[in-house]
Each structure stands twice: as C-alpha cells, then as structure tokens.
Design a protein around this motif. Structure first.
Motif, PDB file in Angstrom:
ATOM      1  N   UNK A   1      40.398  28.038  37.356  1.00  0.00           N
ATOM      2  CA  UNK A   1      41.786  28.150  36.887  1.00  0.00           C
ATOM      3  C   UNK A   1      41.880  28.428  35.388  1.00  0.00           C
ATOM      4  N   UNK A   2      40.900  27.933  34.643  1.00  0.00           N
ATOM      5  CA  UNK A   2      40.965  28.041  33.181  1.00  0.00           C
ATOM      6  C   UNK A   2      40.121  29.182  32.627  1.00  0.00           C
ATOM      7  N   UNK A   3      39.841  30.159  33.446  1.00  0.00           N
ATOM      8  CA  UNK A   3      38.905  31.188  33.009  1.00  0.00           C
ATOM      9  C   UNK A   3      39.327  31.845  31.706  1.00  0.00           C
ATOM     10  N   UNK A   4      40.635  31.981  31.525  1.00  0.00           N
ATOM     11  CA  UNK A   4      41.141  32.632  30.311  1.00  0.00           C
ATOM     12  C   UNK A   4      40.755  31.881  29.040  1.00  0.00           C
ATOM     13  N   UNK A   5      40.494  30.578  29.177  1.00  0.00           N
ATOM     14  CA  UNK A   5      40.110  29.777  28.009  1.00  0.00           C
ATOM     15  C   UNK A   5      38.777  30.226  27.414  1.00  0.00           C
ATOM     16  N   UNK A   6      37.964  30.881  28.235  1.00  0.00           N
ATOM     17  CA  UNK A   6      36.629  31.248  27.774  1.00  0.00           C
ATOM     18  C   UNK A   6      36.573  32.576  27.025  1.00  0.00           C
ATOM     19  N   UNK A   7      37.703  33.218  26.863  1.00  0.00           N
ATOM     20  CA  UNK A   7      37.735  34.436  26.057  1.00  0.00           C
ATOM     21  C   UNK A   7      37.352  35.700  26.802  1.00  0.00           C
TER      22      UNK A   7
END
Ligand code: FE2
Ligand code: FE2
Length: 372
Positions: free
Chosen positions: A85-91
């Motif tokens: 769900x948080x993939x966007x957090x990794x850039x």
C-alpha cells in the motif's frame, strides 16, 4: 577566508555518490557509543520568567503531554500489506524505466521485501534520531543560560523519551527487524553533541534534525494506510512542532547579538547538517541488505523523476526557518546559494514553525473532542 566543501562535508562535490557511499557504519555490533561533550553546564541566578514566547510554549507543553500506552497497540499490522500500500513512499513510480538497473528483474516478491526492509530501516533511523534528540535536549537543559529555556527544554526531554519509546515499541512488536544507525546520521548527531556552543545544539537539533523530522513524519502520516503508525506519528508531530518552535524562538533572540563571522559559522553548520540528512535518506543499508549493487541502486534513486519533489518536501520546514533566522541571506546569501545547489530553495516562503505548533496540537484537539 571561504571554507571549502571539502572542509565542511569531506568531499568537493556534494553529489559525489562514491564519496557518500564510502561513509558507512563500520561498527554495527557496538552496544554503546560515547561522544565527548565539551560544553559548560550553566547555572543562572536570574529566575525571572521574562521570555514570554518561551513561557507560553512551556505552559503548552505541560498540558500537551500524552502517554505512549494510550496508543492503539492492539492494532494488527500486516507489514507486507503495508509495504504494498505504501509503495509510493519508497520513491519509485510505475512509469520509471528500470531497464539496465539492478531492479530490472525484480518481481512482486522483491518489491515487497524491499518495502518491508525499508519500513524496518526508516523506523530504526527515526528511533535513533529520537535518542539523539533526547540527549541533545538534556544537554540544552544544562548549557542554555536562560531559565525559561531550561524549563521548556526539560519538557522536551520527556517528550523525546516518549518518542524513543514509541518507535522502539513499534519496531519490536509490529515490524520484523532493526537496523543500526546510519553513518551520515551518526556523524551529524556526534557533531551536534560535541559542539561546545549551546546555540549550535539548537541549530543542529531543533532547527535542522527536527525540522526535517517534522516534514518526514508529516509525509509518512499523510501517505500511510496503517492506523497505528498514523496516530503515533500524529501525536509525535504535535510535540515536534513545539520543539522546532523552541529552536526558532530561542535562536531568533540569540542571533541578534552575534557578529557576521559567527553567523557565517552557523550558516556552514546548517549546510553540513542539510547534506548529512540528505545523504542519510539514500538508505544505503537497505540496498546492501537487498543484495543489489549499492552504487547502481542509489544512482537510480538519485535520478528518479519524483526525487526532487520528495527531497524538497523534506526541507520544507528547514528552509523557511533558516530564512526566519536570517541565515539564508547573511554573508551575501551564502546559504541561499548552497540551498539552491541542493535544489531546496523553492521552500523559502513556506510557513515557518514559530507558531505552527498551535495548529498541529492533535493531543489538545482529541481532548476537546472527547469532552464535547
Ligand atoms: Fe522527537
Ligand atoms: Fe523533538
């Protein structure tokens, strides 16, 4: 005489990836770490509470304390689901072309594992940074000559103990592993603690490290779908906003009496801190654990299309606060030039944190809601 990049940050080119990655934590098994602090402990015999803004902050801190035990620790955290769900957090974004990079052959399994490691790493660094804040603030209690500041700093010591506690507890009970402190973060914390000038502790910790933490927590709080970490961050941010305000209010007064040469030293310290923090976010230890070529991986991250936005956001509190303190434009705009080179100057007119703590006080809002 101009100080060179070499002297300030140990390399001529701020973007020299090889030099950045050459700085590693070589003592990952150590259980304790000593830093010699040379500062004098100062008694003041002036007990008059004459600094109104600091006094107001102290009163606010006394009524905004919260207990880590009250967070919803019963929440079940599925770390892999969070990673997805948080993939966007990794850039990384879906439209990035990863051909010819270490990620070319990665499938769901590797991306999820990376997301999991990235969570373990990120929360570990938050925890270590919080311990740095705990130590720095205890030091400020001793070294600052003003009674209002000693009072306020003592409340911050308690806040930081709680922050170390919540991140450590989250790591132990909800995640799947710890990382040792990142070498760039460690170098910065060591420099802040070792400096004998009390205002440098404030600049390094309250303005730079906590300014960045406030932005990073805010970003994660906004992006995450995991309810426990969301609330945890929201509560920690309530405190951090006060801490940054404490730094800005104290330094605003103190900098009035400094000479141009002394201000220039503060500019250089702010620049060094900014570079160390940017370097730490390259999460080199995660790439190492994932078994990919660290240099190649970092190159991809460095050139990711969203990188300037993400990196800029991290500095969205620091730059306006440095401006408010007069650090951007002193010495013919030396720091303005350096922040321009780092690609973060566009945040100079964002809201500074001198007063923001009143709007970020989630603890007070929750209490009002409970009474209503
Ligand atoms: Fe904190
Ligand atoms: Fe803090």
């Amino acid at each position: 005489m101009a100080t060179t990049n070499e002297e300030m940050i140990g390399r001529a080119d701020v973007n020299d990836i090889g030099a950045i990655l050459a700085v590693t934590n070589t003592d990952v098994d150590e259980v304790a770490h000593a830093v010699r602090a040379e500062a004098d402990a100062i008694f003041t015999w002036d007990y008059e509470q004459s600094r109104k803004a600091l006094h107001k902050l102290y009163e606010k801190a006394k009524t905004s304390q919260w207990n880590a035990n009250d967070l919803p620790w019963e929440t079940d955290v599925d770390q892999e689901a969070v990673a997805v769900a948080n993939r966007a957090l990794n850039g990384f974004t879906d439209d990035m072309d990863l051909k010819g990079t270490p990620f070319e052959k990665w499938g769901d399994k590797e991306w999820i594992e990376f997301g999991v490691q990235s969570q373990n790493w990120t929360l570990s660094q938050f925890m270590h940074g919080e311990q740095g804040a705990l130590i720095c603030t205890a030091q400020i209690v001793e070294t600052v000559p003003w009674i209002d500041a000693k009072y306020y700093a003592s409340t911050q010591v308690m806040d930081e103990a709680r922050h170390v506690e919540v991140f450590a507890r989250y790591l132990d009970t909800k995640l799947s592993g710890h990382y040792p402190i990142n070498a760039h973060l460690k170098m910065l914390l060591d420099d802040i603690i070792a400096d004998s000038r009390w205002d440098m502790t404030y600049l390094g910790m309250q303005v730079m490290v906590e300014g960045l933490a406030l932005a990073a927590f805010g970003f994660m709080h906004q992006m995450t779908t995991e309810p426990l970490i969301k609330q945890l961050l929201r509560y920690v941010m309530s405190d951090e906003a006060r801490h940054v305000a404490f730094g800005v209010l104290s330094l605003q007064e103190y900098y009035q009496q400094l000479s141009a040469a002394e201000i220039r030293e503060r500019q250089e310290f702010a620049f060094e801190a900014a570079v160390r923090m940017r370097d730490r976010f390259l999460q080199q230890e995660v790439w190492e654990r994932m078994g990919v070529d660290v240099g190649e991986a970092v190159k991809v991250v460095f050139n990711a299309p969203d990188r300037p936005i993400f990196q800029g956001l991290l500095f969205s509190k620091i730059v306006p606060n440095c401006k408010k303190l007069g650090l951007l434009d002193a010495a013919d705009g030396w720091l303005r030039q350096k922040f321009t080179e780092l690609g973060v100057i566009q945040y100079e007119d964002w809201v500074d944190t001198g007063e923001e703590y009143t709007t970020l006080d989630e603890v007070a809002k929750d209490r009002e809601a409970a009474v209503a």
